[in-house]
Design an enzyme around this catalytic site. Structure first.
Site, PDB file in Angstrom:
ATOM      1  N   ASP A 191      13.133  -9.249  -4.501  1.00 47.48           N
ATOM      2  CA  ASP A 191      12.932 -10.504  -3.759  1.00 47.48           C
ATOM      3  C   ASP A 191      12.770 -11.613  -4.797  1.00 47.48           C
ATOM      4  O   ASP A 191      13.755 -12.252  -5.215  1.00 47.48           O
ATOM      5  CB  ASP A 191      11.697 -10.348  -2.848  1.00 47.48           C
ATOM      6  CG  ASP A 191      11.268 -11.632  -2.143  1.00 47.48           C
ATOM      7  OD1 ASP A 191      11.807 -12.712  -2.445  1.00 47.48           O
ATOM      8  OD2 ASP A 191      10.375 -11.581  -1.271  1.00 47.48           O
TER       9      ASP A 191
ATOM     10  N   GLY B 102      11.539 -13.870   4.850  1.00 49.66           N
ATOM     11  CA  GLY B 102      10.966 -15.064   5.463  1.00 49.66           C
ATOM     12  C   GLY B 102       9.933 -15.730   4.566  1.00 49.66           C
ATOM     13  O   GLY B 102       9.471 -15.144   3.592  1.00 49.66           O
TER      14      GLY B 102
ATOM     15  N   GLU C 114       9.324  -3.405  -1.817  1.00 46.22           N
ATOM     16  CA  GLU C 114       9.816  -4.738  -2.148  1.00 46.22           C
ATOM     17  C   GLU C 114       9.025  -5.323  -3.318  1.00 46.22           C
ATOM     18  O   GLU C 114       7.797  -5.319  -3.313  1.00 46.22           O
ATOM     19  CB  GLU C 114       9.670  -5.618  -0.897  1.00 46.22           C
ATOM     20  CG  GLU C 114      10.382  -6.942  -0.992  1.00 46.22           C
ATOM     21  CD  GLU C 114      10.232  -7.759   0.295  1.00 46.22           C
ATOM     22  OE1 GLU C 114       9.955  -7.185   1.366  1.00 46.22           O
ATOM     23  OE2 GLU C 114      10.381  -8.987   0.206  1.00 46.22           O
TER      24      GLU C 114
ATOM     25  N   LYS D 199       6.675  -3.786   8.113  1.00 43.43           N
ATOM     26  CA  LYS D 199       6.506  -4.048   6.675  1.00 43.43           C
ATOM     27  C   LYS D 199       5.066  -4.467   6.451  1.00 43.43           C
ATOM     28  O   LYS D 199       4.555  -5.334   7.164  1.00 43.43           O
ATOM     29  CB  LYS D 199       7.464  -5.172   6.260  1.00 43.43           C
ATOM     30  CG  LYS D 199       7.090  -5.933   4.985  1.00 43.43           C
ATOM     31  CD  LYS D 199       8.213  -6.855   4.569  1.00 43.43           C
ATOM     32  CE  LYS D 199       7.725  -8.037   3.752  1.00 43.43           C
ATOM     33  NZ  LYS D 199       8.837  -8.910   3.320  1.00 43.43           N
TER      34      LYS D 199
ATOM     35  N   LYS E 274      16.473 -14.702   0.504  1.00 43.21           N
ATOM     36  CA  LYS E 274      15.820 -15.804   1.215  1.00 43.21           C
ATOM     37  C   LYS E 274      16.625 -17.056   0.910  1.00 43.21           C
ATOM     38  O   LYS E 274      16.808 -17.406  -0.263  1.00 43.21           O
ATOM     39  CB  LYS E 274      14.387 -16.007   0.711  1.00 43.21           C
ATOM     40  CG  LYS E 274      13.438 -14.924   1.173  1.00 43.21           C
ATOM     41  CD  LYS E 274      12.025 -15.172   0.671  1.00 43.21           C
ATOM     42  CE  LYS E 274      11.116 -14.061   1.159  1.00 43.21           C
ATOM     43  NZ  LYS E 274       9.857 -14.001   0.404  1.00 43.21           N
TER      44      LYS E 274
ATOM     45  N   SER F  87       6.392  -8.518   9.480  1.00 47.83           N
ATOM     46  CA  SER F  87       5.740  -8.475   8.178  1.00 47.83           C
ATOM     47  C   SER F  87       4.250  -8.720   8.405  1.00 47.83           C
ATOM     48  O   SER F  87       3.868  -9.727   8.992  1.00 47.83           O
ATOM     49  CB  SER F  87       6.345  -9.563   7.282  1.00 47.83           C
ATOM     50  OG  SER F  87       5.623  -9.654   6.082  1.00 47.83           O
TER      51      SER F  87
ATOM     52  N   LYS G   4       2.162  -5.807   3.580  1.00 47.92           N
ATOM     53  CA  LYS G   4       1.899  -6.330   2.250  1.00 47.92           C
ATOM     54  C   LYS G   4       0.880  -5.417   1.586  1.00 47.92           C
ATOM     55  O   LYS G   4      -0.047  -4.922   2.248  1.00 47.92           O
ATOM     56  CB  LYS G   4       1.334  -7.757   2.356  1.00 47.92           C
ATOM     57  CG  LYS G   4       2.296  -8.757   2.990  1.00 47.92           C
ATOM     58  CD  LYS G   4       3.386  -9.171   2.016  1.00 47.92           C
ATOM     59  CE  LYS G   4       4.240 -10.283   2.598  1.00 47.92           C
ATOM     60  NZ  LYS G   4       5.261 -10.755   1.651  1.00 47.92           N
TER      61      LYS G   4
ATOM     62  N   ASP H 134       5.585  -4.402   0.706  1.00 47.30           N
ATOM     63  CA  ASP H 134       5.947  -5.538  -0.146  1.00 47.30           C
ATOM     64  C   ASP H 134       4.754  -5.855  -1.042  1.00 47.30           C
ATOM     65  O   ASP H 134       3.670  -6.182  -0.561  1.00 47.30           O
ATOM     66  CB  ASP H 134       6.293  -6.755   0.723  1.00 47.30           C
ATOM     67  CG  ASP H 134       6.761  -7.956  -0.104  1.00 47.30           C
ATOM     68  OD1 ASP H 134       6.852  -7.836  -1.353  1.00 47.30           O
ATOM     69  OD2 ASP H 134       7.033  -9.020   0.493  1.00 47.30           O
TER      70      ASP H 134
HETATM   71 MG    MG Z   1       8.796 -10.339  -0.367  1.00 44.62          MG
END
Ligand code: MG
Length: 370
Positions: free
Chosen positions: A239, A291, A214, A162, A263, A136, A164, A189
């Site tokens: 999420d 995570g 996400e 992934k 999570k 990530s 952000k 995400d």
């Molecule tokens: Mg997330």
């Protein structure tokens, strides 16, 4: 299981490099470790709440307060615990505060399985001794900077990337990765940074064949996510919106997404994780483990749940060296060239504490005798 005492340790570890999401930049992790001492074993749990209430409503300090003044007294009052799943019901009167609950419950699961001399993942019904890790990557200053970072991670062996995103730092970044690296397994995400007004933007993203998007919309929403999912082809992964098995049931019924990121900390522990996992398995919804810039202990719990059969997508369980100079776990978590992480075949969470680092990172401790 009879608990003899619980110790709360406040710890601080610096990140190797700053991590930026749509809501903040973090440079260190301030967290609380829970030790449950019971009949000669010590079980460990770790509270993943951040120092700021921007991911969820908790902070490390509010979680400490909830553990000290509510959760630990509730356990004292309960007395013996027959099986760790009972902890979910004991804590049920307390609304939310999931990270605090997960930390204490996780330590009890570890202590219980150590007493029983069985790996935690086997007790949970796990079916694999290796799980796939994805990486990530926080928001970078430019698409070119991101390309450079991703090249390094692909070289390391990561197969799922992934990134952000947030408004203004999105489609150009995806475009840059696709043109540089072609058909890599790529997902984004948004950490709730968009609204239904951005529906055209998400339609454009369809052209990039992402593995999933996400949490594009509000942290507490499942209705708008449904409208968005109906309008786009890329699977939405929820999420922030999912805190309980009941949330998952409603989201699945509505069609608010096609994947759920579980999570352990966000849903209040391993018992709730397993309930959500089982429901998703019955409903044809694949899951994976997200995570929270986890330290050694949180990572170990994440590894254990990710061995369950419906964790079929790569997990945010990176090796220790991804975020930390030196994590306080022995051995540190590592990844092979196929981006697989070995799950230890030892009792409980299966790792030992590196005592000298553990002491070094701890700045405050408090003991609760039972
Ligand atoms: Mg997330």
């Amino acid at each position: 299981m009879k608990i003899d005492k619980i110790v709360l340790r406040q710890m601080k570890m610096n990140l190797k490099s700053p991590f930026t999401t749509s809501f903040a930049t973090q440079t260190f992790k301030d967290f609380t470790v829970v030790e449950v001492h019971a009949d000669g074993v010590v079980g460990y749990g770790d509270c993943s709440a951040l120092t700021i209430p921007f991911y969820n409503e908790e902070t490390n300090l509010t979680a400490y307060h909830i553990m000290k003044d509510f959760l630990i007294p509730m356990l004292k009052q309960t007395g013996n615990i027959g099986y760790p799943t009972e902890v979910r019901d004991i804590f049920a009167p307390i609304k939310r505060n999931k990270c605090a609950k997960a930390a204490v419950e996780g330590a009890i699961w570890d202590a219980y399985t150590k007493q029983k001399n069985i790996p935690l993942w086997k007790e949970l019904g796990g079916v694999k001794d290796k799980v796939e890790a994805g990486v990530s990557i926080g928001i970078q200053s430019t698409p070119a900077a991101l390309v450079k970072v991703v090249a390094d991670y692909l070289q390391t062996g990561y197969k799922r990337i992934k990134i952000k995103i947030k408004p203004g730092h999105d489609i150009q970044y995806v475009q840059a990765l696709r043109s540089e690296f072609g058909d890599i397994t790529l997902m984004v995400d948004a950490n709730s940074a968009y609204s239904l007004n951005d529906i055209d933007f998400f339609k454009q993203l369809d052209a990039y064949h992402l593995l999933m998007i996400e949490q594009p919309l509000a942290h507490d929403d499942i209705v708008d996510h449904r409208h968005l999912q109906q309008a786009i082809e890329t699977p939405i992964c929820l999420d922030e919106s999912i805190h309980t098995v009941d949330d998952a049931r409603k989201a699945i019924e509505l069609g608010s997404g096609r994947i759920i990121n579980i999570k352990v900390a966000r849903v209040g522990g391993i018992t709730e994780t397993k309930l959500i996992h089982d429901l998703c398995a019955e409903s044809g919804i694949p899951v994976w483990c997200g995570g929270m810039l986890d330290t050694a202990i949180g990572k170990a719990h994440n590894l254990a749940v990710s061995t369950l059969p419906n964790f079929t997508l790569p997990n945010d369980i990176p090796p220790s060296a991804r975020y930390w100079e030196q994590d306080f776990m022995l051995p540190e978590v590592t990844m092979d060239k196929n981006s697989m992480v070995q799950v230890p075949d030892r009792p409980g969470i299966g790792f030992d504490i590196n005592e000298s680092l553990y002491r070094q990172y701890c700045y405050h401790e408090e003991m609760f005798q039972f």
